[in-house]
Design an enzyme around this catalytic site. Structure first.
Site: not given
Ligand code: SPV
Ligand code: MG
Length: 433
Positions: A90, A124, A204
């Site tokens: 094309g 188109g 965490d």
């Molecule tokens: C997360 O993203 O929760 C992980 C990676 O487990 S770290 O935070 O580096 O442990």
């Molecule tokens: Mg993690």
């Protein structure tokens, strides 16, 4: 009889393709180079149909004599092998990212007096609009789950970014940049324990329970189609982990990564600043193998994460564990580090690459973020996870806005400086009007 060569991805076929094939067949015998899955994944996006299926479709179009794979975006290999009298394309590639490929085709053809014939582009039809429409239709759990393994077969390095809700899922799904004539995007999402917990205002430490984690996963699943890797923390008790595996498989999550720690888990990036205990090789292997036993499909992946470098247990321990976890059935290995330099990760990679039984290798360059994807690829890494960057960039932006309102006792300054226009947020997610 003259020979005519043309190349296409043939992932979505429309009348424009048929027109090019018809025009080509007027010139001689048509050989179509269908781009391989690897090529499509490298410059555009994940192909909707695998090469074998696309090949069958094109072979059965009137006027096509033969289909061969084209293994690079560049035509050189196939042109040199076939020495066709004509290449047909094309005329839309005269401008834009394919300009250089076109130029090279002209130069190669000159060597044997071949000619480039350009057919008027069919107006188109827009592949990008068709692509967007397909994305709206969505996917199924089975297709989404298998996509991670397919990506690993297709791409030297699979690129994953953190998502912790529907909106960040959409950012990972849709963000694209065009660079050097290729479309670059993320291949899938990492549902990080750190970001999922932080978004919920919790530490965490495996405090956010599995039901709540699954709610996050569900929010992301609802609005996206790309594969999901779940951060499964330690995976918990073996007796619980087997249920986790089944639930994730049912939802269409592609993989879970579990780390070889026991007791109260803390984030790895604290390293030895906090008390953390590594699991025994035996226990962790049992968790992996019990998880593998309960899987219903072959697609779901259990990825074993090694914390030896984080906990300063040494390189030999990391290597020993990698071998044991692979023996226990791990589908991939994640090696983690909190060093500022990628040196210990590189050392692990070179030892790991010597393994007789090697499975894909995953890394998370949060502390050694200067490392490039090219370097990781050269070391044999198969998946790179950008594990926390969306929440880390969103949080300071939100705090700035909050401070600005307090300082000015009104929202004007924040609106002008930090906020997107109201009209944009209203229409960011289609379907609201
Ligand atoms: C997360 O993203 O929760 C992980 C990676 O487990 S770290 O935070 O580096 O442990
Ligand atoms: Mg993690």
């Amino acid at each position: 009889m003259k020979t005519v060569y043309l190349a296409m991805s043939a992932d979505i076929i429309h009348n424009g393709h048929i027109n090019v094939i018809q025009e080509a067949s007027k010139l001689g015998e048509v050989i179509v180079g269908v781009l391989t899955d690897e090529v499509i994944a490298s410059y555009k996006r994940f192909p909707l149909l695998p090469y074998e299926q696309r090949k069958i479709i094109i072979e059965n179009i009137k006027g096509v004599k033969k289909v061969i794979p084209q293994k690079t975006l560049d035509y050189e290999e196939n042109l040199v092998a076939l020495k066709p009298d004509y290449v047909v394309h094309g005329d839309d590639w005269k401008a834009g990212p394919q300009k250089q490929i076109r130029q090279k085709v002209i130069e190669i053809l000159k060597k044997w007096g071949g000619e480039l014939i350009e057919v008027k582009y069919t107006e188109g039809v827009s592949i990008s609009k068709l692509d967007a429409a397909l994305q709206q239709i969505g996917t199924t759990p089975q297709i989404r789950m298998g996509r991670l393994r397919r990506l690993l077969d297709m791409k030297p390095l699979v690129r994953i970014l953190e998502a912790h809700n529907g909106l960040t899922g959409l950012i990972v799904e849709k963000t694209k940049v065009e660079k050097d004539g290729q479309i670059r995007e993320f291949d899938g999402m990492w549902v990080s324990s750190l970001c999922d917990s932080t978004a919920k205002g919790k530490p965490d430490i495996e405090l956010v329970d599995f039901t709540s984690r699954l709610n996050t996963v569900n929010d992301i699943l609802e609005v996206t189609t790309k594969p999901i890797i779940l951060d499964g923390d330690t995976g918990g008790q073996v007796e619980h982990f087997v249920y986790t595996v089944r639930s994730l498989e049912r939802l269409g999550v592609s993989a879970i990564i579990i780390e070889d720690k026991v007791g109260l888990k803390k984030n790895s990036l604290f390293g030895n600043e906090v008390e953390q205990t590594q699991d025994s090789v035996e226990n962790f292997c049992r968790k992996i193998s019990e998880g593998k036993k309960v899987q219903v499909t072959d697609d779901f992946m259990i990825i074993a994460r090694i914390e030896s470098l984080i906990l300063k247990a040494g390189m030999d321990d990391a290597i020993k564990r990698a071998k044991a976890y692979i023996e226990a059935g791990a589908d991939a290995i994640m090696i983690h580090s909190k060093e500022k330099s990628p040196q210990e990760i590189f050392e692990f990679c070179s030892k790991y690459n010597e393994f007789e039984k090697r499975v894909p290798l995953v890394v998370v360059p949060s502390s050694y973020c200067q490392v490039t994807e090219t370097e990781l690829m050269e070391k044999g890494v198969n998946i790179v996870i950008y594990a926390n960057h969306l929440i880390r960039s969103a949080y300071p932006a939100m705090v700035n806005t909050a401070k600005s309102i307090l300082e000015n006792e009104r929202a004007l300054e924040a609106s002008e400086k930090y906020c997107m226009p109201i009209k944009e947020i209203l229409t960011l997610i289609p379907g609201g009007k």
